[in-house]
Design a protein around this motif. Structure first.
Motif, PDB file in Angstrom:
ATOM      1  N   LYS A 134       2.820 -10.769  -7.942  1.00  0.00           N
ATOM      2  CA  LYS A 134       1.779 -10.313  -7.025  1.00  0.00           C
ATOM      3  C   LYS A 134       2.171  -8.973  -6.425  1.00  0.00           C
ATOM      4  CE  LYS A 134      -0.024 -14.873  -5.837  1.00  0.00           C
ATOM      5  NZ  LYS A 134      -0.347 -15.824  -4.733  1.00  0.00           N
ATOM      6  N   THR A 135       1.177  -8.123  -6.242  1.00  0.00           N
ATOM      7  CA  THR A 135       1.444  -6.810  -5.662  1.00  0.00           C
ATOM      8  C   THR A 135       1.935  -6.978  -4.229  1.00  0.00           C
ATOM      9  OG1 THR A 135      -0.903  -6.677  -5.072  1.00  0.00           O
ATOM     10  CG2 THR A 135      -0.214  -5.582  -7.094  1.00  0.00           C
ATOM     11  N   PRO A 136       2.820  -6.092  -3.771  1.00  0.00           N
ATOM     12  CA  PRO A 136       3.381  -6.225  -2.409  1.00  0.00           C
ATOM     13  C   PRO A 136       2.342  -5.996  -1.325  1.00  0.00           C
ATOM     14  CG  PRO A 136       4.083  -4.184  -3.443  1.00  0.00           C
ATOM     15  CD  PRO A 136       3.385  -4.960  -4.503  1.00  0.00           C
ATOM     16  N   LYS A 137       2.665  -6.464  -0.146  1.00  0.00           N
ATOM     17  CA  LYS A 137       1.732  -6.353   0.988  1.00  0.00           C
ATOM     18  C   LYS A 137       1.662  -4.937   1.538  1.00  0.00           C
ATOM     19  CE  LYS A 137       2.319 -11.181   2.381  1.00  0.00           C
ATOM     20  NZ  LYS A 137       0.978 -11.574   1.870  1.00  0.00           N
ATOM     21  N   THR A 138       2.703  -4.134   1.275  1.00  0.00           N
ATOM     22  CA  THR A 138       2.703  -2.749   1.733  1.00  0.00           C
ATOM     23  C   THR A 138       3.004  -1.812   0.577  1.00  0.00           C
ATOM     24  OG1 THR A 138       5.049  -2.811   2.327  1.00  0.00           O
ATOM     25  CG2 THR A 138       3.472  -3.432   4.039  1.00  0.00           C
ATOM     26  N   LYS A 139       2.681  -0.542   0.785  1.00  0.00           N
ATOM     27  CA  LYS A 139       3.018   0.496  -0.181  1.00  0.00           C
ATOM     28  C   LYS A 139       3.380   1.763   0.583  1.00  0.00           C
ATOM     29  CE  LYS A 139      -1.674   2.285  -0.865  1.00  0.00           C
ATOM     30  NZ  LYS A 139      -2.694   2.639  -1.884  1.00  0.00           N
ATOM     31  N   LYS A 140       3.951   2.720  -0.093  1.00  0.00           N
ATOM     32  CA  LYS A 140       4.342   3.961   0.546  1.00  0.00           C
ATOM     33  C   LYS A 140       3.128   4.868   0.746  1.00  0.00           C
ATOM     34  CE  LYS A 140       8.777   3.087   0.740  1.00  0.00           C
ATOM     35  NZ  LYS A 140       9.462   2.912   2.054  1.00  0.00           N
ATOM     36  N   GLY A 141       2.980   5.359   1.979  1.00  0.00           N
ATOM     37  CA  GLY A 141       1.919   6.295   2.268  1.00  0.00           C
ATOM     38  C   GLY A 141       2.328   7.715   1.925  1.00  0.00           C
ATOM     39  N   ALA A 142       1.443   8.677   2.205  1.00  0.00           N
ATOM     40  CA  ALA A 142       1.719  10.075   1.883  1.00  0.00           C
ATOM     41  C   ALA A 142       2.936  10.601   2.626  1.00  0.00           C
ATOM     42  CB  ALA A 142       0.489  10.925   2.206  1.00  0.00           C
ATOM     43  N   ASP A 143       3.215  10.036   3.800  1.00  0.00           N
ATOM     44  CA  ASP A 143       4.362  10.476   4.588  1.00  0.00           C
ATOM     45  C   ASP A 143       5.635   9.712   4.252  1.00  0.00           C
ATOM     46  OD1 ASP A 143       3.687   8.016   5.604  1.00  0.00           O
ATOM     47  OD2 ASP A 143       3.450   8.679   7.687  1.00  0.00           O
ATOM     48  N   GLY A 144       5.554   8.843   3.251  1.00  0.00           N
ATOM     49  CA  GLY A 144       6.721   8.078   2.846  1.00  0.00           C
ATOM     50  C   GLY A 144       6.935   6.793   3.612  1.00  0.00           C
ATOM     51  N   LYS A 145       6.083   6.528   4.582  1.00  0.00           N
ATOM     52  CA  LYS A 145       6.218   5.311   5.375  1.00  0.00           C
ATOM     53  C   LYS A 145       5.374   4.186   4.773  1.00  0.00           C
ATOM     54  CE  LYS A 145       7.097   7.774   9.719  1.00  0.00           C
ATOM     55  NZ  LYS A 145       6.629   7.996  11.123  1.00  0.00           N
ATOM     56  N   ASP A 146       5.758   2.939   5.067  1.00  0.00           N
ATOM     57  CA  ASP A 146       5.013   1.787   4.563  1.00  0.00           C
ATOM     58  C   ASP A 146       3.661   1.666   5.252  1.00  0.00           C
ATOM     59  OD1 ASP A 146       6.987   1.080   2.798  1.00  0.00           O
ATOM     60  OD2 ASP A 146       7.942  -0.351   4.143  1.00  0.00           O
ATOM     61  N   VAL A 147       2.632   1.452   4.435  1.00  0.00           N
ATOM     62  CA  VAL A 147       1.284   1.232   4.957  1.00  0.00           C
ATOM     63  C   VAL A 147       0.720  -0.006   4.279  1.00  0.00           C
ATOM     64  CG1 VAL A 147       0.896   3.682   5.412  1.00  0.00           C
ATOM     65  CG2 VAL A 147       0.249   2.718   3.191  1.00  0.00           C
ATOM     66  N   PRO A 148      -0.291  -0.663   4.878  1.00  0.00           N
ATOM     67  CA  PRO A 148      -0.885  -1.849   4.239  1.00  0.00           C
ATOM     68  C   PRO A 148      -1.419  -1.528   2.852  1.00  0.00           C
ATOM     69  CG  PRO A 148      -1.588  -1.671   6.518  1.00  0.00           C
ATOM     70  CD  PRO A 148      -0.864  -0.387   6.201  1.00  0.00           C
ATOM     71  N   ASN A 149      -1.199  -2.447   1.934  1.00  0.00           N
ATOM     72  CA  ASN A 149      -1.656  -2.285   0.563  1.00  0.00           C
ATOM     73  C   ASN A 149      -2.992  -3.006   0.384  1.00  0.00           C
ATOM     74  OD1 ASN A 149      -2.016  -2.111  -2.192  1.00  0.00           O
ATOM     75  ND2 ASN A 149      -0.032  -2.986  -2.732  1.00  0.00           N
ATOM     76  N   PRO A 150      -4.068  -2.280   0.074  1.00  0.00           N
ATOM     77  CA  PRO A 150      -5.378  -2.935  -0.077  1.00  0.00           C
ATOM     78  C   PRO A 150      -5.421  -3.925  -1.233  1.00  0.00           C
ATOM     79  CG  PRO A 150      -5.485  -0.646  -0.797  1.00  0.00           C
ATOM     80  CD  PRO A 150      -4.151  -0.826  -0.136  1.00  0.00           C
ATOM     81  N   ASP A 151      -4.481  -3.792  -2.173  1.00  0.00           N
ATOM     82  CA  ASP A 151      -4.429  -4.704  -3.323  1.00  0.00           C
ATOM     83  C   ASP A 151      -3.358  -5.785  -3.151  1.00  0.00           C
ATOM     84  OD1 ASP A 151      -6.439  -3.358  -4.779  1.00  0.00           O
ATOM     85  OD2 ASP A 151      -4.976  -1.877  -5.455  1.00  0.00           O
TER      86      ASP A 151
END
Length: 337
Positions: A134-151
């Motif tokens: 399953k895809t993770p709950k977060t992903k890296k944003g443009a600033d390199g920080k974790d953001v919620p993953n819509p998938d």
């Protein structure tokens, strides 16, 4: 009697080992009509058809699968071949000769004729979700920080290789995700899944697999890359054991006769016999800066020295072809003497 027999046996063993171990690198063996040197960005593989033509997968939508003649001259691109083929093989069967391969990005499994006509297309939905990661709950944003993953929690596959059993069954490994092997019949009907990250398999990137026809019944031979080992499984999915370990990220395997060739991502190619003993090692790169990277520049290439083997294949003569993970694309050839 003993004095005669022992030297004779040693001589036979020595000759057999020497013959099996005798390969010669062939520098600059392939060429293009316009004289260019770059094949294209490669995260793919190499396979050889029965007529000796060499097929190479490239991450280029305009040239996803390129074909070179036995003499190394570029011949053509395969129409309709995807740019995300990963771990494809060429298999000869009653109906002809076909290309089988999974798509790393799209997740479907294709069977094509050698001229690119689609014969079979198995969608990723054919694999039950219980055997997917399953895809993770977060992903890296443009600033390199974790953001919620819509998938988040979406079931995914990242298929990395396949092969075809003598009865036509298809075996596909999800080497960049769940580490399960998925089995289909020759019509594309899903049969079962086995393997994974839990004991007795305990896989960590089951990257490439092949049908090991050196045994009766045939087996699956698999490169458990991050564990540094090559393993055997039965065609029903039983874990049979470790063949060889302490390798430098084994990434690809091919079988011919009594030999298996293993491409190690960190700069080496190892040939083993049926008992798992090392016959010879080719292309050994002792420079850590060149091992396992796809960014080695052309002016740093050394004839017969590999950097990041990602695919391997034999031709009918027993010559070995090694595809590199490289942004420019590179195929090595080691001719058996």
């Amino acid at each position: 009697m003993k004095r005669l027999l022992l030297p004779a046996l040693l001589l036979v063993a020595s000759l057999g080992s020497a013959l099996a171990a005798d390969y010669k690198a062939v520098p600059d063996w392939y060429s293009f009509p316009d004289g260019k040197k770059i094949i294209g960005n490669m995260h793919g593989d190499v396979a050889v058809a029965s007529n000796g033509e060499v097929y190479v997968s490239v991450m280029d939508p305009k040239a996803g699968l390129q074909v070179f003649g036995p003499d190394g001259k570029w011949l053509r691109n395969v129409p309709n071949a995807p740019a995300d083929f990963h771990g494809f093989v060429i298999h000869k069967e009653a109906g002809g000769e076909f290309i089988y391969g999974p798509r790393l990005g799209a997740g479907n499994i294709l069977k094509l004729t050698l001229d690119g006509k689609e014969v079979l297309n198995i969608p990723p939905s054919a694999i039950p979700d219980e055997f997917k990661s399953k895809t993770p709950k977060t992903k890296k944003g443009a600033d390199g920080k974790d953001v919620p993953n819509p998938d988040a929690d979406k079931p995914v596959v990242r298929l990395t290789a396949m092969d075809v059993a003598p009865n036509g069954d298809l075996y596909v490994t999800d080497g960049y995700s769940s580490d399960y092997v998925h089995r289909f019949d020759k019509t594309g009907k899903y049969l079962k899944s086995f393997g994974g990250k839990q004991p007795p398999y305990s896989f960590k990137t089951l990257h490439k697999i092949a049908i090991d026809t050196r045994f009766d019944p045939p087996r699956i031979i698999g490169c458990d890359r991050a564990n540094g080992r090559v393993v055997h499984m039965s065609l029903d999915g039983d874990f049979l054991g470790v063949i060889i370990s302490d390798l430098r990220l084994p990434a690809a395997v091919a079988v011919q006769g009594d030999l298996a060739v293993i491409g190690e991502l960190k700069g080496r190619v190892t040939v083993i016999d049926k008992a798992g003993k090392i016959v010879t090692q080719l292309g050994d790169n002792t420079n850590p800066a060149e091992q396992g990277t796809n960014k080695v520049e052309l002016d740093q290439w050394r004839p017969g020295i590999v950097t990041a083997p990602h695919g391997v294949a034999f031709n009918a003569h027993g010559d070995i072809f090694v595809s590199e993970y490289n942004i420019y694309g590179r195929i090595h050839r080691f001719d058996r003497q």
